[in-house]
Enzyme design. Structure first.
Site: not given
Ligand code: RB5
Length: 147
Positions: A8, A65, A67, A98, A133
């Site tokens: 994203d 993304c 996080t 694993h 595993h």
């Molecule tokens: C987008 O702002 C953010 O929420 C997305 O990239 C991600 O971190 C979601 O888990």
């Protein structure tokens, strides 16, 4: 090995760095977007990359993304996907050994490109160990099939 890539807006720049790295290594990939830094909802991209894996079009996937968490949660909703959100090389290595993870997720706002590229290398180079595993991965699949 064909790799499915997706991100994203929060992971866009990291995905571009990964593309450059794969180009340099001669690793083939399909880019499922996003193609600009404009906001896009991460489940849309996660689903496309996940389906590319389960259809057999691609063997492994890499998702980014902000996080790495949201996009991994979304990818893991697709049957047959084992997407691991990692921020260190040890986990990226062991999730192949694993867990037979088929997608690596990372956070573009969490880790730098240097670490991410090392994680990509270990994720792509490490094979599943099988044995005890395999039994555990089969139990994961069983949960998936019960629900
Ligand atoms: C987008 O702002 C953010 O929420 C997305 O990239 C991600 O971190 C979601 O888990």
């Amino acid at each position: 090995m064909m790799i499915a890539l997706g991100a994203d807006h929060g992971g866009y720049e990291l995905k571009e760095a990964i593309k450059k790295h794969l180009d340099e290594k001669g690793v083939e990939y399909k880019d499922f977007g996003t193609f600009t830094g404009e906001a896009i909802d991460y489940p849309i991209i996660a689903k496309q990359v996940a389906l590319a894996i389960t259809s057999g079009e691609c063997e492994r996937g890499i998702l980014c993304c902000g996080t790495g968490v949201g996009i991994s949660i979304a990818a893991n909703k697709v049957k047959g996907i084992r997407c691991a959100c990692c921020s260190d090389c040890f986990s990226a290595h062991y999730t192949r050994l694993h867990n037979d993870a088929n997608i690596l997720a990372m956070g573009g706002r969490v880790i730098g490109a240097g670490l991410a590229l090392m994680m990509v290398d270990t994720f792509l180079e490490t094979e599943f160990e099988g044995g005890r595993h395999a039994r555990r991965v089969d139990l994961i699949t069983q949960i998936e099939n019960e629900n």
